[in-house]
Design a protein around this motif. Structure first.
Motif, mmCIF file in Angstrom:
data_model
loop_
_atom_site.group_PDB
_atom_site.id
_atom_site.type_symbol
_atom_site.label_atom_id
_atom_site.label_comp_id
_atom_site.label_asym_id
_atom_site.label_seq_id
_atom_site.Cartn_x
_atom_site.Cartn_y
_atom_site.Cartn_z
ATOM 1 N N GLY A 110 46.637 41.455 43.736
ATOM 2 C CA GLY A 110 47.738 40.667 43.213
ATOM 3 C C GLY A 110 48.725 41.487 42.419
ATOM 4 O O GLY A 110 48.723 42.721 42.454
ATOM 5 N N THR A 111 49.555 40.777 41.678
ATOM 6 C CA THR A 111 50.595 41.398 40.870
ATOM 7 C C THR A 111 50.610 40.758 39.485
ATOM 8 O O THR A 111 50.013 39.718 39.259
ATOM 9 C CB THR A 111 51.993 41.208 41.502
ATOM 10 N N ASP A 112 51.343 41.379 38.595
ATOM 11 C CA ASP A 112 51.560 40.842 37.265
ATOM 12 C C ASP A 112 53.000 40.333 37.234
ATOM 13 O O ASP A 112 53.936 41.137 37.255
ATOM 14 C CB ASP A 112 51.345 41.923 36.206
ATOM 15 N N PRO A 113 53.207 38.996 37.194
ATOM 16 C CA PRO A 113 54.568 38.470 37.259
ATOM 17 C C PRO A 113 55.425 38.808 36.039
ATOM 18 O O PRO A 113 56.650 38.662 36.101
ATOM 19 C CB PRO A 113 54.362 36.954 37.366
ATOM 20 N N GLU A 114 54.806 39.282 34.962
ATOM 21 C CA GLU A 114 55.578 39.670 33.776
ATOM 22 C C GLU A 114 56.255 41.032 33.952
ATOM 23 O O GLU A 114 57.119 41.399 33.162
ATOM 24 C CB GLU A 114 54.672 39.704 32.546
ATOM 25 N N LEU A 115 55.845 41.775 34.969
ATOM 26 C CA LEU A 115 56.375 43.123 35.186
ATOM 27 C C LEU A 115 57.250 43.166 36.436
ATOM 28 O O LEU A 115 57.039 42.411 37.384
ATOM 29 C CB LEU A 115 55.235 44.125 35.321
ATOM 30 N N TYR A 116 58.200 44.080 36.430
ATOM 31 C CA TYR A 116 59.071 44.256 37.581
ATOM 32 C C TYR A 116 58.279 44.835 38.759
ATOM 33 O O TYR A 116 57.279 45.535 38.563
ATOM 34 C CB TYR A 116 60.232 45.193 37.231
ATOM 35 N N PRO A 117 58.747 44.577 40.000
ATOM 36 C CA PRO A 117 58.020 45.078 41.177
ATOM 37 C C PRO A 117 57.771 46.592 41.167
ATOM 38 O O PRO A 117 56.733 47.043 41.622
ATOM 39 C CB PRO A 117 58.924 44.680 42.345
ATOM 40 N N ASP A 118 58.713 47.371 40.623
ATOM 41 C CA ASP A 118 58.529 48.827 40.613
ATOM 42 C C ASP A 118 57.747 49.316 39.388
ATOM 43 O O ASP A 118 57.585 50.509 39.198
ATOM 44 C CB ASP A 118 59.877 49.542 40.709
ATOM 45 N N SER A 119 57.260 48.372 38.566
ATOM 46 C CA SER A 119 56.484 48.740 37.372
ATOM 47 C C SER A 119 55.127 48.033 37.341
ATOM 48 O O SER A 119 54.564 47.822 36.272
ATOM 49 C CB SER A 119 57.260 48.372 36.105
ATOM 50 N N GLN A 120 54.617 47.658 38.484
ATOM 51 C CA GLN A 120 53.330 46.974 38.538
ATOM 52 C C GLN A 120 52.211 47.912 38.079
ATOM 53 O O GLN A 120 52.237 49.105 38.376
ATOM 54 C CB GLN A 120 53.037 46.465 39.947
ATOM 55 N N ILE A 121 51.242 47.355 37.351
ATOM 56 C CA ILE A 121 50.156 48.180 36.823
ATOM 57 C C ILE A 121 48.814 47.906 37.494
ATOM 58 O O ILE A 121 47.873 48.653 37.300
ATOM 59 C CB ILE A 121 50.028 48.033 35.290
ATOM 60 N N ILE A 122 48.713 46.835 38.289
ATOM 61 C CA ILE A 122 47.470 46.558 39.003
ATOM 62 C C ILE A 122 47.448 47.433 40.242
ATOM 63 O O ILE A 122 48.261 47.272 41.153
ATOM 64 C CB ILE A 122 47.359 45.074 39.386
ATOM 65 N N GLU A 123 46.514 48.390 40.267
ATOM 66 C CA GLU A 123 46.479 49.344 41.375
ATOM 67 C C GLU A 123 45.385 49.031 42.390
ATOM 68 O O GLU A 123 45.551 49.302 43.583
ATOM 69 C CB GLU A 123 46.281 50.762 40.834
ATOM 70 N N GLU A 124 44.273 48.471 41.925
ATOM 71 C CA GLU A 124 43.137 48.259 42.825
ATOM 72 C C GLU A 124 42.237 47.172 42.257
ATOM 73 O O GLU A 124 42.109 47.034 41.041
ATOM 74 C CB GLU A 124 42.354 49.576 42.936
ATOM 75 N N ILE A 125 41.624 46.394 43.149
ATOM 76 C CA ILE A 125 40.561 45.473 42.751
ATOM 77 C C ILE A 125 39.337 45.813 43.587
ATOM 78 O O ILE A 125 39.459 46.148 44.762
ATOM 79 C CB ILE A 125 40.951 43.985 42.895
ATOM 80 N N ARG A 126 38.181 45.760 42.934
ATOM 81 C CA ARG A 126 36.978 46.195 43.645
ATOM 82 C C ARG A 126 35.741 45.560 43.012
ATOM 83 O O ARG A 126 35.659 45.388 41.802
ATOM 84 C CB ARG A 126 36.848 47.714 43.557
ATOM 85 N N TRP A 127 34.774 45.235 43.861
ATOM 86 C CA TRP A 127 33.458 44.815 43.393
ATOM 87 C C TRP A 127 32.681 46.077 43.054
ATOM 88 O O TRP A 127 32.604 46.995 43.877
ATOM 89 C CB TRP A 127 32.722 44.020 44.479
ATOM 90 N N MET A 128 32.125 46.147 41.849
ATOM 91 C CA MET A 128 31.419 47.350 41.405
ATOM 92 C C MET A 128 30.031 46.989 40.889
ATOM 93 O O MET A 128 29.866 45.988 40.186
ATOM 94 C CB MET A 128 32.209 48.048 40.291
#
Length: 169
Positions: A110-128
């Motif tokens: 997903g994305t963080d709607p509080e941040l601009y598209p070119d400044s997204q901080i979510i890089e990866e989601i993973r089951w660990m």
């Protein structure tokens, strides 16, 4: 060290203020759902899904929204676990952790709607699993994971914590 674009964006949106956050612990088949956040200047932070609370919405409603935004999953909030005071200047948050259960949705980055598209901080989601988590350096891992021996340890935590300094029970 000069701040890069992501560091500046994080500080401008979330820094130098006290935030109230909700976070969900979702464990399935002895794995926990984790998100890798870019923190700027080459730093990363692995943590569970969650984010800031919106005024007028309950903690449960905020957590369901955050899960949907960040992971595409629909969750049911099962139990309140603990609160952690996160303080890593310029960030300061009271983080409320809940046990959640997946009830639907489509697993997607997903994305963080509080941040601009070119400044997204979510890089990866993973089951660990616990071994993957324990293999990460502390500086790349949310403090709630420092020193845990099993994922069940997280579900048993109760009270107020400030893992960066001392834990109070």
């Amino acid at each position: 060290m000069p701040k890069d674009k992501i560091s500046k964006e994080i500080e401008s949106k979330f820094g130098n203020q006290l935030r109230s956050r909700v976070n969900g612990i979702l464990i399935e088949e002895e794995k926990i759902l984790m998100i890798k956040h870019l923190m700027g200047n080459g730093r990363v932070l692995w943590s569970v899904p969650g984010g800031g609370m919106h005024f007028g919405f309950s903690a449960s409603e905020n957590l369901k929204r955050e899960f949907s935004e960040e992971t595409g999953l629909d969750v049911e909030v099962k139990a309140y676990l603990f609160v952690n005071e996160y303080l890593a200047t310029p960030l300061h948050a009271m983080e409320h952790f809940f046990l959640v259960e997946k009830i639907g949705g489509k697993f997607t980055l997903g994305t963080d709607p509080e941040l601009y598209p070119d400044s997204q901080i979510i890089e990866e989601i993973r089951w660990m699993d616990i071994n993957e988590i324990r293999s990460l350096p502390n500086e790349a891992l949310h403090q709630i994971f420092w020193g845990i021996k099993s994922l069940e340890d997280l579900v048993l935590l109760r009270g107020y914590f400030n893992f960066g300094n001392n834990s109070l029970k």
